[in-house]
Design an enzyme around this catalytic site. Structure first.
Site, PDB file in Angstrom:
ATOM      1  N   CYS A  98       0.805  -1.231   0.000  1.00  0.00           N
ATOM      2  CA  CYS A  98       0.000   0.000   0.000  1.00  0.00           C
ATOM      3  C   CYS A  98       0.836   1.278   0.000  1.00  0.00           C
ATOM      4  CB  CYS A  98      -0.937   0.002   1.198  1.00  0.00           C
ATOM      5  SG  CYS A  98      -2.074  -1.372   1.171  1.00  0.00           S
TER       6      CYS A  98
HETATM    7  C1  LIG Z   1     -12.671  -2.087   9.288  1.00  0.00           C
HETATM    8  C2  LIG Z   1     -11.850  -2.848  10.337  1.00  0.00           C
HETATM    9  C3  LIG Z   1     -11.210  -4.088   9.667  1.00  0.00           C
HETATM   10  C4  LIG Z   1     -12.807  -3.341  11.447  1.00  0.00           C
HETATM   11  O1  LIG Z   1     -13.399  -2.200  12.091  1.00  0.00           O
HETATM   12  P1  LIG Z   1     -13.192  -1.940  13.665  1.00  0.00           P
HETATM   13  O2  LIG Z   1     -13.748  -0.617  13.995  1.00  0.00           O
HETATM   14  O3  LIG Z   1     -11.775  -2.164  14.049  1.00  0.00           O
HETATM   15  O4  LIG Z   1     -14.179  -3.012  14.304  1.00  0.00           O
HETATM   16  P2  LIG Z   1     -13.864  -4.194  15.317  1.00  0.00           P
HETATM   17  O5  LIG Z   1     -12.779  -3.870  16.285  1.00  0.00           O
HETATM   18  O6  LIG Z   1     -15.201  -4.588  15.905  1.00  0.00           O
HETATM   19  O7  LIG Z   1     -13.369  -5.353  14.363  1.00  0.00           O
HETATM   20  C5  LIG Z   1     -14.288  -6.119  13.580  1.00  0.00           C
HETATM   21  C6  LIG Z   1     -13.646  -7.467  13.368  1.00  0.00           C
HETATM   22  O8  LIG Z   1     -12.500  -7.274  12.504  1.00  0.00           O
HETATM   23  C7  LIG Z   1     -11.412  -7.998  13.059  1.00  0.00           C
HETATM   24  N1  LIG Z   1     -10.159  -7.396  12.616  1.00  0.00           N
HETATM   25  C8  LIG Z   1      -9.778  -6.119  12.710  1.00  0.00           C
HETATM   26  N2  LIG Z   1      -8.528  -5.971  12.221  1.00  0.00           N
HETATM   27  C9  LIG Z   1      -8.148  -7.187  11.804  1.00  0.00           C
HETATM   28  C10 LIG Z   1      -6.953  -7.682  11.215  1.00  0.00           C
HETATM   29  N3  LIG Z   1      -5.938  -6.869  10.920  1.00  0.00           N
HETATM   30  N4  LIG Z   1      -6.887  -9.002  10.920  1.00  0.00           N
HETATM   31  C11 LIG Z   1      -7.931  -9.833  11.180  1.00  0.00           C
HETATM   32  N5  LIG Z   1      -9.079  -9.400  11.733  1.00  0.00           N
HETATM   33  C12 LIG Z   1      -9.182  -8.109  12.057  1.00  0.00           C
HETATM   34  C13 LIG Z   1     -11.597  -7.847  14.567  1.00  0.00           C
HETATM   35  O9  LIG Z   1     -10.856  -8.830  15.260  1.00  0.00           O
HETATM   36  C14 LIG Z   1     -13.101  -8.032  14.689  1.00  0.00           C
HETATM   37  O10 LIG Z   1     -13.419  -9.410  14.715  1.00  0.00           O
HETATM   38  P3  LIG Z   1     -14.688  -9.903  15.565  1.00  0.00           P
HETATM   39  O11 LIG Z   1     -14.394  -9.575  17.008  1.00  0.00           O
HETATM   40  O12 LIG Z   1     -14.783 -11.368  15.320  1.00  0.00           O
HETATM   41  O13 LIG Z   1     -15.889  -9.147  15.070  1.00  0.00           O
HETATM   42  C15 LIG Z   1     -10.790  -1.913  10.955  1.00  0.00           C
HETATM   43  O14 LIG Z   1     -10.126  -2.610  11.996  1.00  0.00           O
HETATM   44  C16 LIG Z   1      -9.774  -1.388  10.003  1.00  0.00           C
HETATM   45  O15 LIG Z   1     -10.053  -0.494   9.229  1.00  0.00           O
HETATM   46  N6  LIG Z   1      -8.543  -1.920  10.077  1.00  0.00           N
HETATM   47  C17 LIG Z   1      -7.420  -1.428   9.277  1.00  0.00           C
HETATM   48  C18 LIG Z   1      -6.898  -2.505   8.407  1.00  0.00           C
HETATM   49  C19 LIG Z   1      -5.450  -2.217   8.128  1.00  0.00           C
HETATM   50  O16 LIG Z   1      -4.596  -2.362   8.994  1.00  0.00           O
HETATM   51  N7  LIG Z   1      -5.101  -1.770   6.898  1.00  0.00           N
HETATM   52  C20 LIG Z   1      -3.740  -1.315   6.603  1.00  0.00           C
HETATM   53  C21 LIG Z   1      -2.956  -2.242   5.969  1.00  0.00           C
HETATM   54  S1  LIG Z   1      -3.620  -2.710   4.408  1.00  0.00           S
HETATM   55  C22 LIG Z   1      -2.426  -3.622   3.696  1.00  0.00           C
HETATM   56  O17 LIG Z   1      -1.351  -3.723   4.186  1.00  0.00           O
HETATM   57  C23 LIG Z   1      -2.816  -4.267   2.467  1.00  0.00           C
HETATM   58  C24 LIG Z   1      -2.161  -5.361   2.045  1.00  0.00           C
HETATM   59  C25 LIG Z   1      -2.685  -6.070   0.912  1.00  0.00           C
HETATM   60  C26 LIG Z   1      -2.387  -7.413   0.744  1.00  0.00           C
HETATM   61  C27 LIG Z   1      -2.908  -8.145  -0.283  1.00  0.00           C
HETATM   62  C28 LIG Z   1      -3.750  -7.569  -1.186  1.00  0.00           C
HETATM   63  O18 LIG Z   1      -4.324  -8.285  -2.180  1.00  0.00           O
HETATM   64  C29 LIG Z   1      -4.072  -6.213  -1.050  1.00  0.00           C
HETATM   65  C30 LIG Z   1      -3.526  -5.481  -0.026  1.00  0.00           C
END
Ligand SMILES: CC(C)(COP(=O)(O)OP(=O)(O)OC[C@H]1O[C@@H](n2cnc3c(N)ncnc32)[C@H](O)[C@@H]1OP(=O)(O)O)[C@@H](O)C(=O)NCCC(=O)NCCSC(=O)/C=C/c1ccc(O)cc1
Length: 383
Positions: free
Chosen positions: A158
């Site tokens: 990214c």
């Molecule tokens: C929209 C999210 C994913 C969730 O919203 P939230 O406000 O944090 O909500 P929650 O805390 O309730 O999380 C919802 C669920 O998402 C899960 N989650 C939250 N981050 C995670 C997590 N990195 N892992 C795996 N579960 C998660 C979290 O554990 C939770 O699971 P659950 O308790 O079962 O509902 C939010 O965390 C968010 O925007 N995270 C940012 C993601 C991020 O770090 N992006 C930057 C790096 S992007 C990148 O490097 C791209 C590489 C790429 C590679 C290959 C490609 O093809 C294309 C691109």
């Protein structure tokens, strides 16, 4: 006889590099088929998790080259244990430069000069593993001249868009008359898998990643009456957050691109980005109130934008360009920041953003933070 210093002076541009034109492109089909086409309806818990991520993602639409028909012809793509990398690379080797060419053709049309006037090409993609690579195919699709100076960035993820734009700035400022085409093109087919217990990255990926290409023409000393600068590129740096090598990773395996994005990423960025911004503005001797700037933050996820907004005390409209791109396209890796620049210039043309100085930031494996201070040029126009 000229001295080396005199030759250097003549070789360098007078003015700063500027973004002279922007183009973007996406595949035709939207991605809303995941659990159905991967025959995974029985993974009720993972399906619920994907629903929760989608609901909180701030994303409404995403596009994918790998549509149901293509996936029907390659059902083995859903199983990461099978040897599918070669087939994925073959598919990407054709489609990645083609998508880049659609974006670049729009940028070149807006630029107003012939493609043969491009002197340098900087191409970023995580989908390559072949030589000659996508940059050469793009040069051929666009009819660039054989002397075009090509650079390919691979697996920058990214942050690749930020890196490519910084390289373009250096090239344009150090080579009088240079016109650099930056192209970033990403297709998630390289990392498409069916859901699997214990592989939550796959669920995250299918919740937030999408396909897209962005292209930018960069050059200094614009030609009067033809070239119209959008954003001057004033200062750029790259920072790596120490001891975060394992937080975002990408690796080509026999079954495709294996990636990991740790749940800590949004907080790690929150703790480190303000220092990069302060250092950038201090280096050029400008004091900035964060709310007086325009913002092009890579929307790697809604949580990242929320953290940046909260940390800097930004008004709700300040990250509107990043949020709109996230909503309409998802995270398209390195191409995303180019979509944000395109959205910003539209907002400026409509009078919705009037700040003179701005900040562009992209994040990727490392964890790498690419920072660029921008200055809005006077002659903004609608696409
Ligand atoms: C929209 C999210 C994913 C969730 O919203 P939230 O406000 O944090 O909500 P929650 O805390 O309730 O999380 C919802 C669920 O998402 C899960 N989650 C939250 N981050 C995670 C997590 N990195 N892992 C795996 N579960 C998660 C979290 O554990 C939770 O699971 P659950 O308790 O079962 O509902 C939010 O965390 C968010 O925007 N995270 C940012 C993601 C991020 O770090 N992006 C930057 C790096 S992007 C990148 O490097 C791209 C590489 C790429 C590679 C290959 C490609 O093809 C294309 C691109």
């Amino acid at each position: 006889m000229a001295t080396v210093q005199q030759i250097r002076r003549v070789q360098r541009a007078d003015g700063p590099a500027a973004v002279l034109a922007i183009g973007t492109a996406n595949p035709a089909s939207c991605t809303d088929y995941y659990f159905r086409v991967t025959n995974s309806e029985h993974h009720a818990d993972l399906k619920d998790k994907l629903k929760r991520i989608c609901k909180k993602s701030g994303i409404e639409r995403r596009y994918a080259h790998l549509d149901e028909e293509l996936l029907g012809a390659h059902p083995d793509f859903t199983d990461r244990a099978l040897r599918t990398l070669d087939a994925r690379i073959d598919m990407a080797s054709a489609a990645v430069p083609e998508l880049a060419a659609s974006a670049a053709a729009k940028a070149i049309a807006e630029w107003g000069r012939p493609a043969a006037d491009v002197t340098h090409l900087v191409f970023s993609t995580y989908s390559g593993r072949k030589a000659p690579s996508a940059d050469l195919r793009l040069a051929s699709l666009l009819g660039l001249r054989p002397t075009v100076s090509r650079t390919i960035l691979s697996l920058n993820g990214c942050s690749g868009g930020g890196r490519a734009l910084q390289l373009a700035k250096e090239l344009a400022e150090n080579n009088r008359g240079a016109r650099v085409l930056v192209a970033c093109s990403e297709l998630t087919l390289i990392a498409f898998y069916g859901p699997q217990e214990g592989r939550l990255d796959t669920i995250l990926g299918h919740g937030i990643f999408g396909d897209g290409a962005g292209a930018v023409i960069v050059g200094a000393d614009p030609v009067d009456c033809i070239e119209r600068p959008l954003f001057e590129m004033v200062f750029a740096t790259q920072t790596t957050i120490p001891e975060t090598e394992d937080e975002i990773t990408m690796r080509l395996m026999k079954g495709g691109l294996d990636f990991h994005v740790s749940i800590r990423v949004p907080k790690l960025l929150k703790s480190n980005i303000e220092r990069c911004m302060i250092d950038a503005f201090e280096s050029i001797g400008i004091s900035a109130e964060w709310n007086d700037l325009f913002w092009a933050i890579h929307p790697g996820g809604r949580a990242i934008l929320d953290h940046v907004e909260q940390l800097l005390g930004l008004g709700v409209e300040k990250l509107a360009a990043s949020r709109r791109v996230l909503r309409e396209y998802g995270d398209m890796s390195d191409a995303t920041v180019i979509f944000v620049l395109n959205e910003l210039r539209r907002r400026r043309a409509r009078g919705e953003e009037v700040a003179e100085w701005g900040m562009m930031m992209a994040f990727g494996p490392g964890i790498t933070i690419e920072t660029m201070v921008l200055h809005a040029a006077g002659s903004l126009k609608e696409n």
